[in-house]
Design a protein around this motif. Structure first.
Motif, PDB file in Angstrom:
ATOM      1  N   ASN A 541       0.806  -1.220   0.000  1.00 44.95           N
ATOM      2  CA  ASN A 541       0.000   0.000   0.000  1.00 44.95           C
ATOM      3  C   ASN A 541       0.842   1.274   0.000  1.00 44.95           C
ATOM      4  N   LYS A 542       2.157   1.128   0.078  1.00 47.85           N
ATOM      5  CA  LYS A 542       3.018   2.308   0.043  1.00 47.85           C
ATOM      6  C   LYS A 542       2.969   2.948  -1.340  1.00 47.85           C
ATOM      7  N   ARG A 543       2.898   4.267  -1.395  1.00 48.42           N
ATOM      8  CA  ARG A 543       2.921   4.958  -2.689  1.00 48.42           C
ATOM      9  C   ARG A 543       4.323   4.830  -3.275  1.00 48.42           C
ATOM     10  N   LEU A 544       4.356   4.367  -4.512  1.00 41.52           N
ATOM     11  CA  LEU A 544       5.619   4.109  -5.182  1.00 41.52           C
ATOM     12  C   LEU A 544       6.029   5.238  -6.118  1.00 41.52           C
ATOM     13  N   GLY A 545       5.325   6.368  -6.037  1.00 46.91           N
ATOM     14  CA  GLY A 545       5.625   7.481  -6.936  1.00 46.91           C
ATOM     15  C   GLY A 545       4.708   7.504  -8.145  1.00 46.91           C
ATOM     16  N   PHE A 546       3.778   6.549  -8.180  1.00 45.35           N
ATOM     17  CA  PHE A 546       2.801   6.498  -9.266  1.00 45.35           C
ATOM     18  C   PHE A 546       1.568   5.773  -8.741  1.00 45.35           C
ATOM     19  N   PRO A 585       6.186  -0.395 -17.967  1.00 41.71           N
ATOM     20  CA  PRO A 585       5.403  -0.416 -16.726  1.00 41.71           C
ATOM     21  C   PRO A 585       6.314  -0.255 -15.518  1.00 41.71           C
ATOM     22  N   PRO A 586       6.090   0.743 -14.687  1.00 40.70           N
ATOM     23  CA  PRO A 586       6.988   0.968 -13.542  1.00 40.70           C
ATOM     24  C   PRO A 586       6.681   0.012 -12.398  1.00 40.70           C
ATOM     25  N   GLY A 587       7.645  -0.084 -11.469  1.00 44.44           N
ATOM     26  CA  GLY A 587       7.425  -0.826 -10.232  1.00 44.44           C
ATOM     27  C   GLY A 587       7.766  -2.290 -10.282  1.00 44.44           C
ATOM     28  N   THR A 620      -1.209   9.166 -17.301  1.00 44.17           N
ATOM     29  CA  THR A 620      -1.870   7.863 -17.144  1.00 44.17           C
ATOM     30  C   THR A 620      -1.484   7.192 -15.837  1.00 44.17           C
ATOM     31  N   LEU A 621      -0.218   7.295 -15.453  1.00 43.64           N
ATOM     32  CA  LEU A 621       0.266   6.626 -14.254  1.00 43.64           C
ATOM     33  C   LEU A 621       0.208   7.491 -13.003  1.00 43.64           C
ATOM     34  N   GLY A 622      -0.316   8.677 -13.113  1.00 44.69           N
ATOM     35  CA  GLY A 622      -0.446   9.544 -11.939  1.00 44.69           C
ATOM     36  C   GLY A 622       0.883   9.955 -11.350  1.00 44.69           C
ATOM     37  N   ILE A 623       1.916  10.097 -12.208  1.00 46.40           N
ATOM     38  CA  ILE A 623       3.238  10.542 -11.745  1.00 46.40           C
ATOM     39  C   ILE A 623       3.209  12.058 -11.617  1.00 46.40           C
ATOM     40  N   LYS A 624       3.547  12.572 -10.441  1.00 47.24           N
ATOM     41  CA  LYS A 624       3.400  14.001 -10.153  1.00 47.24           C
ATOM     42  C   LYS A 624       4.681  14.768 -10.466  1.00 47.24           C
ATOM     43  N   ASP A 680      10.042  10.811  -6.697  1.00 45.13           N
ATOM     44  CA  ASP A 680      10.828   9.588  -6.836  1.00 45.13           C
ATOM     45  C   ASP A 680       9.914   8.396  -7.111  1.00 45.13           C
ATOM     46  N   ILE A 681      10.344   7.548  -8.029  1.00 53.70           N
ATOM     47  CA  ILE A 681       9.578   6.372  -8.436  1.00 53.70           C
ATOM     48  C   ILE A 681      10.353   5.120  -8.022  1.00 53.70           C
ATOM     49  N   HIS A 682       9.690   4.237  -7.324  1.00 50.76           N
ATOM     50  CA  HIS A 682      10.280   2.946  -6.965  1.00 50.76           C
ATOM     51  C   HIS A 682      10.028   1.992  -8.128  1.00 50.76           C
ATOM     52  N   ASN A 683      11.055   1.734  -8.892  1.00 52.40           N
ATOM     53  CA  ASN A 683      10.869   0.895 -10.075  1.00 52.40           C
ATOM     54  C   ASN A 683      11.145  -0.574  -9.793  1.00 52.40           C
ATOM     55  N   THR A 684      11.623  -0.901  -8.620  1.00 43.84           N
ATOM     56  CA  THR A 684      11.837  -2.294  -8.224  1.00 43.84           C
ATOM     57  C   THR A 684      11.127  -2.535  -6.895  1.00 43.84           C
ATOM     58  N   SER A 685      11.226  -3.738  -6.378  1.00 43.56           N
ATOM     59  CA  SER A 685      10.558  -4.054  -5.117  1.00 43.56           C
ATOM     60  C   SER A 685      11.192  -3.253  -3.985  1.00 43.56           C
ATOM     61  N   LEU A 686      10.471  -3.181  -2.872  1.00 37.02           N
ATOM     62  CA  LEU A 686      10.949  -2.399  -1.733  1.00 37.02           C
ATOM     63  C   LEU A 686      12.009  -3.149  -0.931  1.00 37.02           C
ATOM     64  N   HIS A 687      12.459  -4.306  -1.430  1.00 37.96           N
ATOM     65  CA  HIS A 687      13.647  -4.922  -0.860  1.00 37.96           C
ATOM     66  C   HIS A 687      14.879  -4.078  -1.179  1.00 37.96           C
ATOM     67  N   GLU A 688      14.798  -3.323  -2.262  1.00 37.11           N
ATOM     68  CA  GLU A 688      15.960  -2.613  -2.777  1.00 37.11           C
ATOM     69  C   GLU A 688      15.808  -1.114  -2.575  1.00 37.11           C
ATOM     70  N   ALA A 689      16.951  -0.450  -2.494  1.00 37.92           N
ATOM     71  CA  ALA A 689      16.937   0.999  -2.342  1.00 37.92           C
ATOM     72  C   ALA A 689      16.440   1.656  -3.628  1.00 37.92           C
ATOM     73  N   LEU A 690      15.856   2.811  -3.474  1.00 38.13           N
ATOM     74  CA  LEU A 690      15.358   3.557  -4.622  1.00 38.13           C
ATOM     75  C   LEU A 690      16.512   3.921  -5.552  1.00 38.13           C
ATOM     76  N   VAL A 691      16.316   3.707  -6.839  1.00 35.11           N
ATOM     77  CA  VAL A 691      17.342   3.998  -7.841  1.00 35.11           C
ATOM     78  C   VAL A 691      16.952   5.271  -8.587  1.00 35.11           C
ATOM     79  N   PRO A 692      17.874   6.226  -8.750  1.00 36.22           N
ATOM     80  CA  PRO A 692      17.575   7.435  -9.535  1.00 36.22           C
ATOM     81  C   PRO A 692      17.078   7.047 -10.929  1.00 36.22           C
ATOM     82  N   MET A 693      16.150   7.846 -11.456  1.00 32.17           N
ATOM     83  CA  MET A 693      15.498   7.479 -12.704  1.00 32.17           C
ATOM     84  C   MET A 693      15.410   8.670 -13.644  1.00 32.17           C
ATOM     85  N   ALA A 694      15.516   8.357 -14.932  1.00 26.28           N
ATOM     86  CA  ALA A 694      15.265   9.342 -15.979  1.00 26.28           C
ATOM     87  C   ALA A 694      14.116   8.836 -16.827  1.00 26.28           C
ATOM     88  N   ILE A 695      13.245   9.750 -17.272  1.00 24.36           N
ATOM     89  CA  ILE A 695      12.120   9.394 -18.121  1.00 24.36           C
ATOM     90  C   ILE A 695      12.323  10.075 -19.470  1.00 24.36           C
TER      91      ILE A 695
END
Length: 879
Positions: A541-546, A585-587, A620-624, A680-695
């Motif tokens: 339920n944690k917001r992943l940035g989208f 598809p993110p996350g 579409t993905l609600g990325i702010k 910030d967008i969590h593109n992998t599972s929350l086992h891993e630290a957030l990785v900087p992202m470019a779109i």
């Protein structure tokens, strides 16, 4: 005054009841002792001192017996009495068995609690043992498994472009090397029918050399050698062709390439670290990547490299050579880290020892879970053994007079210990058939929870059968050891007196400690389950940035790419469709590309992930957006000259607080303008630290389509999307996934662990409550007359219930105090696997404590209410 004859008679008494000594041998020992005494008296010693010295020289009865045993059976053989001795011992064992069965018939509740508790514990151990046996067997079915290694790096074990051929060319220690794609889905068409085939693997011609799966049809030297070839597994071939020979049959793949069946192989066993239904040969670009020996160290092919080593090769030495080669190659690439990253991983260790890797070829397990489940199974079994120990010592008063009488008529403590151990062994044996029945009934229910095709072939598996037999002996000794030692030490004079009932108080402190131990284990498991539930709820339920809710994801085939914009607009016309876009598809770890960026401040390189989408991707993905703007169709230069960064990426690029207008360079983006910054967008599972992202912007069709449906209109929305799909792509079935389901699938291991912990904690509490029920029953029975007197004097039912329940409730509360820090420490260690995790707070412990307290109270209250409602007249007539 010292009397030698009385002293000799007393000395002889300790020997005469020991069956180890024949009568004539005992007479000979006495003559030897008399001669020794006479010699000492002749030397001037007093008769008393001479007796003591001679007796010490001869040794105590047990010391003499140990020596005598060495010649005992020989004496019996010469006297033809060996059979008599054997029959006597057999009669004694039969007597032990008769007494044990008589006691079990008398105490049916006591017997049921012990047998059923032990059966539950044994069944749990059998099921966990089957699971561990299956997990430890992964990939060991290959005849060359000990020579197969994966060449990998952390954290993603995919191979670099050109690495396969480069290693094969440079290192003769490598007999064969193969590049294998991750199992994925492909659209196949044959005779006008289209269908999806799951778990298709692309591999080169050396695949069957590295992984020697038996080939049922086809030439192993020729299969997969050329483009457009495929090998089916036995079940896949039977699915499509039945008993017909499939060799030479063709499929159209993805409606653009024709593949011919050139071989049929055995099905991949369930204990392979990746499984597949068909092998496809490499085509076009993939072949160039496989057979090009120029390594591109910063580009990854998304496939996995396996090598078969020469029989005489030491893998450690080869790994050193490979790392030296990598280090030399990296010197020419100053922008990359100079530290070599490649490693060799044994094939048989991949399934259980790949926890530090992400995006593996298939989901793997963790060896820590095997140790954990083993410990849980043994603890549940130990709780059942504790039940026996508790109830046996609690009911010691009922056995006290038996022990006293047997001691008076000459029974030795060792004989009593043998009897009580025989009783516990009998209980363990009685539990075996019930345990097997429970295990076989539970197997179909447990296997889906463990997601393994478990089986129990007890009489075909010598190791499992030996473990069961050894377990029965161990349980019998463990459960019966303390009761045997406790009961056998009773003094006959004391137990035959009128105070025999007081013997039941012996071991009271130990019984209380054992109850505390049982509920401590149960509550630790209960707290662990609660923490897992809260953690999984948090990460899901944690917001992943989208916004992941109501988003449908499906692939865009080549036939749809030219009509993508028309297809998209038609989707948007549907009333149940809110938004639509194409992009990664993110996350779920999907990325267009990723790289390591050199740090300006001299620190280690930092990872950067790139995802691409069309103009409506953010909406579409609600990325702010937190600064700047999104991509705009009116600006034709955005695709080549603009980029959007996440907040973490902007910080790592050392950009100002509002970085819009700044310029950055990475990968193939050379000096592009930052037009916006998003959360910030969590593109992998929350086992891993957030990785900087470019779109980045890729206008038009991307590999995946993402459609957001309106809340409350999910079924209508899916029907609308499927209808539009069939209009544009009539020759391809519509297949989709919900984005939130794909994200949740990353936590399957934790979900499985939570379900198993829920089951095991329930079993632990159940077995502990069985013992508690037995103790409560004994307590109520032992205090029958006291309860009758209290009721006759006016005590209320509630006061009687409180009287009988208070002690047990106190023990459960003490167990809670002990369990809380243990559970906190254990779950803090488990939570370390998550970068984003909950804080373990007191409500979790309060909930666990109240639940355990309530269950214990319900267990005890039945006996307490029963005793409180009994007729006091009958109670006063008790005994």
């Amino acid at each position: 005054m010292f009397n030698l004859e009385k002293a000799l008679a007393s000395w002889r008494r300790q020997f005469k009841h020991r069956r180890a000594f024949l009568a004539e041998d005992l007479d000979e020992l006495e003559r030897h002792l008399r001669d020794h005494i006479a010699d000492l008296v002749a030397e001037g010693l007093e008769e008393k001192a001479a007796f003591r010295q001679a007796a010490r020289a001869l040794g105590a009865s047990w010391e003499a017996e140990a020596e005598y045993r060495k010649v005992y059976w020989g004496k019996l053989s010469r006297k033809h009495r060996r059979l008599d001795e054997f029959l006597w011992r057999l009669v004694m064992r039969k007597n032990y068995l008769k007494i044990a069965l008589r006691n079990l018939r008398r105490q049916k509740t006591y017997a049921f609690i012990n047998v059923f508790g032990l059966a539950v514990g044994l069944a749990t151990c059998l099921l966990i043992g089957a699971f561990i046996r299956h997990e430890a067997s992964f990939d060991r079915f290959h005849p060359t498994a000990d020579r197969v290694y994966r060449v990998y790096k952390t954290p993603q074990p995919t191979s670099m472009l050109g690495l396969t051929q480069a290693l094969e060319d440079r290192f003769p220690e490598i007999e064969h090397a193969t590049l294998v794609s991750r199992p994925w889905q492909q659209l196949l068409a044959r005779e006008g029918e289209s269908f999806f085939l799951e778990d298709v693997v692309y591999a080169d011609s050396q695949f069957l050399d590295v992984f020697p799966f038996p080939l049922l049809r086809g030439n192993p030297r020729e299969v997969l050698a050329g483009p457009g070839q495929m090998v089916l597994t036995r079940s896949t071939a039977h699915r499509f062709f039945g008993d017909e020979d499939p060799i030479g049959k063709t499929f159209m793949v993805e409606n653009r390439e024709e593949y011919t069946v050139v071989g049929v192989m055995e099905d991949v066993p369930s204990n392979a670290h990746f499984r597949f239904t068909a092998l496809f040969s490499l085509d076009g670009r993939a072949r160039q990547q496989r057979y090009n020996s120029a390594v591109q160290w910063n580009r990854f092919v998304g496939s996995y490299l396996y090598v078969l080593l020469d029989e005489h090769t030491r893998p450690e030495a080869l790994e050193t050579k490979i790392r030296a080669f990598e280090a030399e190659e990296r010197k020419a690439l100053p922008a990359l880290s100079q530290e070599p990253q490649l490693r060799l991983q044994p094939l048989t260790s991949i399934h259980l020892h790949a926890t530090d890797l992400t995006q593996d070829i298939a989901p793997q397990s963790d060896t820590r879970y095997l140790y954990l489940f083993s410990a849980i199974g043994l603890l549940i079994l130990l709780i059942a053994c504790v039940n026996y120990m508790n109830l046996a010592t609690a009911r010691s008063a009922e056995r006290a007079k038996e022990v006293g009488v047997r001691k008076v008529i000459g029974a030795y403590r060792s004989q009593l210990i043998n009897q009580f151990l025989s009783e516990s062994m009998l209980l363990a044996l009685l539990a075996v058939p019930l345990a097997l029945a429970l295990a076989y009934v539970a197997l179909p229910l447990i296997a889906p929870l463990m997601e393994r095709p478990l089986s129990l072939h007890l009489f075909e598996d010598g190791l499992l059968l030996a473990a069961l037999g050894g377990g029965v002996v161990l349980i019998g000794l463990l459960a019966g050891s303390y009761p045997a030692l406790f009961l056998s030490r009773f003094h006959p004079v004391r137990v035959l007196s009128s105070h025999g009932r007081s013997m039941g108080r012996g071991g009271l402190m130990l019984r209380r400690l054992l109850v505390i131990f049982q509920f401590t284990v149960a509550m630790v498991l209960f707290v662990a389950t609660a923490v897992m539930i809260f953690q999984l709820d948090y990460i899901q339920n944690k917001r992943l940035g989208f916004d992941q809710e109501h988003v449908v994801s499906f692939s865009i085939p080549g036939a749809l790419k030219e009509s993508y914009e028309t297809f998209k607009q038609e989707l948007l016309r549907q009333p149940a469709v809110a938004e639509a876009t194409s992009g990664a598809p993110p996350g779920i770890g999907w990325a267009t590309a990723w790289t390591d960026m050199p740090a300006d401040d001299g620190e280690e390189e930092w990872p950067l992930t790139l995802i691409e989408g069309d103009y409506s991707y953010l909406e579409t993905l609600g990325i702010k957006l937190v600064a700047g703007r999104a991509f705009e169709p009116e600006r034709s230069t955005d695709a080549e000259e603009a980029i959007i960064l996440s907040e973490a990426a902007a910080r790592r690029f050392n950009l100002p607080e509002d970085p819009t207008g700044q310029r950055v360079s990475f990968m193939w983006f050379d000096d592009v303008e930052v037009i916006g910054v998003v959360e910030d967008i969590h593109n992998t599972s929350l086992h891993e630290a957030l990785v900087p992202m470019a779109i980045g912007l890729r206008a038009g069709a991307n590999p995946r389509m993402l459609v957001r449906l309106r809340a409350g209109m999910m079924q209508d929305g899916l029907a609308d999307v499927a209808s539009v799909w069939q209009h544009f792509v009539p020759d391809r079935p519509f297949q989709f996934k919900f984005l939130n389901d794909q994200i949740g699938a990353q936590y399957q291991a934790e979900q499985k662990l939570m379900r198993l912990f829920t089951l095991f904690s329930g079993l632990a509490i159940f077995v502990a409550c069985l013992g508690l029920f037995g103790l409560a029953s004994f307590t109520a029975e032992a205090r029958t007359k006291e309860i009758g007197i209290r009721k006759a004097l006016g005590a209320s039912v509630s006061s009687i219930i409180t009287l009988l329940s208070t002690t047990f409730i106190k023990l459960v509360l003490v167990a809670f105090v002990v369990a809380a820090p243990l559970a906190y420490f254990a779950m803090q260690q488990w939570l370390q696997d998550f970068v984003y995790r909950i804080e373990i707070s007191w409500p979790i412990f309060l909930m666990a404590g109240l639940a355990a307290l309530g269950i214990a109270l319900l267990t005890v209250s039945y006996q307490a209410v029963r005793a409180a409602l009994a007729n006091p007249v009958k109670a006063l007539r008790y005994e």
